[in-house]
Scaffold this motif. Structure first.
Motif, PDB file in Angstrom:
ATOM      1  N   ILE A  18     -28.974 -14.986 -10.743  1.00 44.18           N
ATOM      2  CA  ILE A  18     -28.184 -14.767 -11.010  1.00 44.18           C
ATOM      3  C   ILE A  18     -27.131 -15.257 -10.476  1.00 44.18           C
ATOM      4  CG2 ILE A  18     -28.909 -12.132 -11.590  1.00 44.18           C
ATOM      5  CD1 ILE A  18     -28.211 -11.345  -8.899  1.00 44.18           C
ATOM      6  N   THR A  64     -25.247 -13.214 -19.781  1.00 42.35           N
ATOM      7  CA  THR A  64     -24.765 -13.177 -19.720  1.00 42.35           C
ATOM      8  C   THR A  64     -23.255 -13.078 -20.362  1.00 42.35           C
ATOM      9  OG1 THR A  64     -23.583 -13.872 -17.768  1.00 42.35           O
ATOM     10  CG2 THR A  64     -25.031 -15.402 -18.462  1.00 42.35           C
ATOM     11  N   ALA A 119     -21.026 -14.796 -18.611  1.00 40.79           N
ATOM     12  CA  ALA A 119     -21.028 -16.559 -18.420  1.00 40.79           C
ATOM     13  C   ALA A 119     -21.211 -17.765 -19.341  1.00 40.79           C
ATOM     14  CB  ALA A 119     -21.980 -16.736 -17.013  1.00 40.79           C
ATOM     15  N   TYR A 157     -25.808 -22.056 -14.471  1.00 43.09           N
ATOM     16  CA  TYR A 157     -26.033 -20.323 -14.400  1.00 43.09           C
ATOM     17  C   TYR A 157     -25.814 -19.777 -16.172  1.00 43.09           C
ATOM     18  CZ  TYR A 157     -25.960 -15.412 -14.893  1.00 43.09           C
ATOM     19  OH  TYR A 157     -26.250 -14.305 -14.998  1.00 43.09           O
ATOM     20  N   ASN A 160     -18.971  -7.839 -15.172  1.00 42.67           N
ATOM     21  CA  ASN A 160     -19.946  -7.985 -13.846  1.00 42.67           C
ATOM     22  C   ASN A 160     -20.197  -6.570 -13.940  1.00 42.67           C
ATOM     23  OD1 ASN A 160     -17.684 -10.240 -14.187  1.00 42.67           O
ATOM     24  ND2 ASN A 160     -18.081 -10.651 -12.164  1.00 42.67           N
ATOM     25  N   THR A 165     -22.851 -12.214  -2.521  1.00 38.93           N
ATOM     26  CA  THR A 165     -21.877 -13.219  -3.303  1.00 38.93           C
ATOM     27  C   THR A 165     -21.121 -12.353  -4.019  1.00 38.93           C
ATOM     28  OG1 THR A 165     -23.477 -13.694  -4.532  1.00 38.93           O
ATOM     29  CG2 THR A 165     -23.469 -14.833  -3.179  1.00 38.93           C
ATOM     30  N   HIS A 166     -21.598 -11.110  -4.313  1.00 37.28           N
ATOM     31  CA  HIS A 166     -21.132 -10.424  -6.158  1.00 37.28           C
ATOM     32  C   HIS A 166     -19.596  -9.522  -4.589  1.00 37.28           C
ATOM     33  CE1 HIS A 166     -23.893 -10.936  -8.617  1.00 37.28           C
ATOM     34  NE2 HIS A 166     -23.574 -11.828  -8.269  1.00 37.28           N
ATOM     35  N   LEU A 167     -18.953  -9.569  -5.231  1.00 36.70           N
ATOM     36  CA  LEU A 167     -16.936  -8.761  -5.059  1.00 36.70           C
ATOM     37  C   LEU A 167     -17.390  -7.433  -4.086  1.00 36.70           C
ATOM     38  CD1 LEU A 167     -14.235  -9.788  -4.363  1.00 36.70           C
ATOM     39  CD2 LEU A 167     -13.513  -8.632  -6.424  1.00 36.70           C
ATOM     40  N   GLY A 198     -12.861 -12.969   1.525  1.00 41.20           N
ATOM     41  CA  GLY A 198     -12.642 -13.335   1.127  1.00 41.20           C
ATOM     42  C   GLY A 198     -12.039 -13.872  -0.362  1.00 41.20           C
ATOM     43  N   TYR A 253     -11.110 -15.568  -3.458  1.00 40.77           N
ATOM     44  CA  TYR A 253     -11.004 -17.089  -3.865  1.00 40.77           C
ATOM     45  C   TYR A 253     -10.215 -17.704  -4.872  1.00 40.77           C
ATOM     46  CZ  TYR A 253     -15.949 -16.732  -1.737  1.00 40.77           C
ATOM     47  OH  TYR A 253     -16.655 -16.600  -0.659  1.00 40.77           O
ATOM     48  N   ARG A 280     -11.866  -9.908 -13.744  1.00 44.52           N
ATOM     49  CA  ARG A 280     -13.594  -8.924 -14.419  1.00 44.52           C
ATOM     50  C   ARG A 280     -12.656  -7.827 -14.714  1.00 44.52           C
ATOM     51  NH1 ARG A 280     -12.923 -14.567 -14.063  1.00 44.52           N
ATOM     52  NH2 ARG A 280     -14.829 -15.448 -12.370  1.00 44.52           N
ATOM     53  N   VAL A 303      -9.601  -9.551  -8.478  1.00 50.55           N
ATOM     54  CA  VAL A 303      -9.853  -9.291  -7.298  1.00 50.55           C
ATOM     55  C   VAL A 303      -9.062  -8.496  -6.375  1.00 50.55           C
ATOM     56  CG1 VAL A 303     -10.491 -10.344  -4.898  1.00 50.55           C
ATOM     57  CG2 VAL A 303     -11.183 -11.388  -7.179  1.00 50.55           C
ATOM     58  N   ARG A 335     -13.696 -21.109  -5.827  1.00 51.31           N
ATOM     59  CA  ARG A 335     -14.682 -21.190  -5.692  1.00 51.31           C
ATOM     60  C   ARG A 335     -15.264 -21.683  -7.136  1.00 51.31           C
ATOM     61  NH1 ARG A 335     -18.374 -15.913  -5.770  1.00 51.31           N
ATOM     62  NH2 ARG A 335     -18.213 -16.059  -7.468  1.00 51.31           N
ATOM     63  N   ASP A 342     -16.145 -20.586 -11.977  1.00 55.89           N
ATOM     64  CA  ASP A 342     -15.395 -19.182 -11.269  1.00 55.89           C
ATOM     65  C   ASP A 342     -14.580 -19.555 -12.675  1.00 55.89           C
ATOM     66  OD1 ASP A 342     -16.420 -17.913  -9.915  1.00 55.89           O
ATOM     67  OD2 ASP A 342     -14.815 -17.823  -8.556  1.00 55.89           O
ATOM     68  N   LEU A 357     -12.538 -12.406 -17.258  1.00 56.78           N
ATOM     69  CA  LEU A 357     -13.522 -12.309 -18.076  1.00 56.78           C
ATOM     70  C   LEU A 357     -13.540 -10.860 -18.488  1.00 56.78           C
ATOM     71  CD1 LEU A 357     -16.625 -14.578 -16.595  1.00 56.78           C
ATOM     72  CD2 LEU A 357     -15.659 -14.477 -18.788  1.00 56.78           C
TER      73      LEU A 357
HETATM   74  N1  UFG Z   1     -14.288 -13.374  -5.124  1.00 57.00           N
HETATM   75  C1  UFG Z   1     -13.634 -13.506  -4.266  1.00 57.00           C
HETATM   76  N2  UFG Z   1     -14.654 -12.807  -3.271  1.00 57.00           N
HETATM   77  C2  UFG Z   1     -15.888 -13.080  -3.217  1.00 57.00           C
HETATM   78  C3  UFG Z   1     -16.426 -12.515  -3.952  1.00 57.00           C
HETATM   79  C4  UFG Z   1     -15.989 -12.499  -5.468  1.00 57.00           C
HETATM   80  O1  UFG Z   1     -12.636 -13.913  -4.617  1.00 57.00           O
HETATM   81  O2  UFG Z   1     -16.055 -12.942  -1.756  1.00 57.00           O
HETATM   82  C5  UFG Z   1     -14.432 -13.331  -6.849  1.00 57.00           C
HETATM   83  C6  UFG Z   1     -14.754 -14.617  -7.438  1.00 57.00           C
HETATM   84  O3  UFG Z   1     -13.621 -15.743  -7.333  1.00 57.00           O
HETATM   85  C7  UFG Z   1     -14.269 -13.556  -8.609  1.00 57.00           C
HETATM   86  C8  UFG Z   1     -14.590 -12.050  -8.309  1.00 57.00           C
HETATM   87  O4  UFG Z   1     -14.451 -12.506  -8.051  1.00 57.00           O
HETATM   88  O5  UFG Z   1     -13.088 -13.893  -9.425  1.00 57.00           O
HETATM   89  C9  UFG Z   1     -16.029 -12.042  -8.975  1.00 57.00           C
HETATM   90  O6  UFG Z   1     -16.835 -12.720  -8.331  1.00 57.00           O
HETATM   91  P1  UFG Z   1     -18.328 -12.194  -8.591  1.00 57.00           P
HETATM   92  O7  UFG Z   1     -19.126 -13.131  -7.813  1.00 57.00           O
HETATM   93  O8  UFG Z   1     -19.017 -11.020  -8.546  1.00 57.00           O
HETATM   94  O9  UFG Z   1     -18.800 -12.203 -10.041  1.00 57.00           O
HETATM   95  P2  UFG Z   1     -18.663 -13.281 -11.518  1.00 57.00           P
HETATM   96  O10 UFG Z   1     -17.779 -13.650 -11.951  1.00 57.00           O
HETATM   97  O11 UFG Z   1     -19.263 -14.764  -9.956  1.00 57.00           O
HETATM   98  O12 UFG Z   1     -19.869 -13.333 -11.866  1.00 57.00           O
HETATM   99  C10 UFG Z   1     -21.146 -11.992 -12.269  1.00 57.00           C
HETATM  100  C11 UFG Z   1     -22.522 -12.271 -12.434  1.00 57.00           C
HETATM  101  C12 UFG Z   1     -22.827 -13.496 -13.464  1.00 57.00           C
HETATM  102  C13 UFG Z   1     -21.528 -12.742 -14.929  1.00 57.00           C
HETATM  103  C14 UFG Z   1     -20.489 -12.771 -14.483  1.00 57.00           C
HETATM  104  C15 UFG Z   1     -19.885 -12.423 -15.439  1.00 57.00           C
HETATM  105  O13 UFG Z   1     -22.719 -12.838 -11.665  1.00 57.00           O
HETATM  106  O14 UFG Z   1     -24.114 -12.990 -13.418  1.00 57.00           O
HETATM  107  O15 UFG Z   1     -20.588 -11.870 -13.726  1.00 57.00           O
HETATM  108  O16 UFG Z   1     -19.150 -11.890 -15.673  1.00 57.00           O
HETATM  109  F1  UFG Z   1     -22.172 -14.192 -15.884  1.00 57.00           F
END
Ligand code: UFG
Length: 333
Positions: free
Chosen positions: A79, A119, A121, A143, A172, A190-192, A208, A210, A223, A262, A285, A288, A292
């Protein structure tokens, strides 16, 4: 009637919340999980757990026979968006190839209903926001493509075989079981929101950000955060809809239709903890999207779904409570 449900990836984050939702509502539920990112402690004590892989046809045949499985909720998969950019073939294996094996097993055994974790995504960078289900599907990372390919397999399979499916396109997902029975437990988050609550509890020095130059009001990614227990509840309702209309399949966004940046998420964590996170602005990153946010009119019109936790501070509060609980679980070994 409550049909026996097999939950793949049921020991994982979202899967375990679905298991609890089914369990609480009295559905017979069993789990297949290879425990690569899942934990037994996430499951009800009386829930049968088959440790193994969803590509194992013999194991699936045994589970279907033992449990009388009438529906599959398929959560098992990988994921992490940036990981998918670095290791695309792992994503096509775990999310696409293995899903094909699972769908083939379902068809072979005549399992009539299939619910799939898809997703947001799949939309890539939407031209129109909030994004609706019929928007163009042009994933910008492996993904999203790995999940879209599985949606395509399900659509074609449902046309050819007596199986109906529901693809739920999650936005999210965050938060944790309000009763503290499960939550996001995987190391190396890795999720915010997970990262931010870890930082709030001193498990990280800083958070951080991103990218601060996105085409969004404050320049950071926007998100649509959805509470994992509301998402789990939607799965149970989707299953009821599939059982009530066995020739109808569904594809629905799962989100609240409200976006947060964020910075707004980090502000919520500061509010809930009454502290100030250390924030570091970093480059974008890979993979991204700017923004969404779901158009959720279809799910609201199709299912009797009433979100109970559609509040960023509640989501953060539950994530934080689980993060504290995880410390006790880890300390207890
Ligand atoms: N972000 C940061 N710092 C971090 C982690 C994330 O700034 O340490 C930012 C990302 O750049 C993004 C937002 O926070 O803008 C959310 O990032 P996440 O990693 O929490 O989640 P994603 O949006 O990348 O992805 C998640 C799921 C996917 C799904 C997507 C749909 O992991 O499976 O949401 O919106 F597809």
């Amino acid at each position: 009637t409550k049909l026996p449900v097999l939950v793949t990836g049921g020991a994982g984050y979202i899967g375990s919340h679905a298991v609890w939702a089914l369990h609480d509502a009295g559905w017979p539920v069993s789990v297949i999980d290879n425990l690569s990112t899942g934990f037994k402690f996430a499951l009800p004590a009386d829930c049968p757990l088959y440790e193994g892989d969803i590509e194992d046809a013999a194991l699936l045949a045994r589970i279907f026979a033992e449990q009388g499985t009438c529906a599959i909720m398929h959560f098992a998969g990988s994921i992490i968006v940036p990981e998918s950019v670095a290791r695309p073939l792992d994503y096509y294996l775990n999310n696409t190839v293995k899903s094909r094996a699972l769908i083939a097993a379902a068809v072979g055994a005549g399992v009539p209903h299939f619910i799939f974790s898809s997703t947001a995504a799949v939309y890539g960078t939407p031209e129109v926001s909030p994004v609706a289900e019929d928007a163009p599907q042009r994933p910008i990372n492996p993904y999203g493509m790995s999940k879209l390919m599985t949606e395509a397999m399900l659509a074609d399979t449902a046309r050819a075989h007596p199986l109906n499916y529901c693809a739920l396109r999650y936005f999210n997902v965050a938060g944790a079981d309000p009763q503290g029975r499960t939550g996001q437990s995987t190391a190396g988050a890795t999720h915010l929101i997970k990262i931010a609550v870890e930082a709030a509890l001193g498990k990280r020095e800083q958070v951080g950000i991103y990218g601060t130059d996105y085409a969004t009001p404050d320049g950071t990614g926007v998100r649509d955060y959805i509470h994992v227990s509301d998402l789990a509840a939607a799965h149970v309702l989707a299953l009821e809809a599939l059982a009530a209309a066995p020739t109808t399949s569904l594809t629905m966004n799962c989100g609240y239709g409200q976006g947060y940046s964020v910075r707004e998420v980090l502000d919520a964590v500061d509010r809930v903890t009454n502290r100030k996170l250390v924030r570091q602005e970093l480059p974008r990153r890979p993979g991204d999207a700017d923004s969404l946010v779901s158009d959720n009119r279809r799910i609201m019109a199709t299912l009797p779904w009433t979100p109970r936790y559609a509040d960023l501070d509640v989501i953060v509060g539950h994530a934080l409570a689980w993060e504290r609980r995880l410390e006790d679980i880890r300390a207890a070994g």
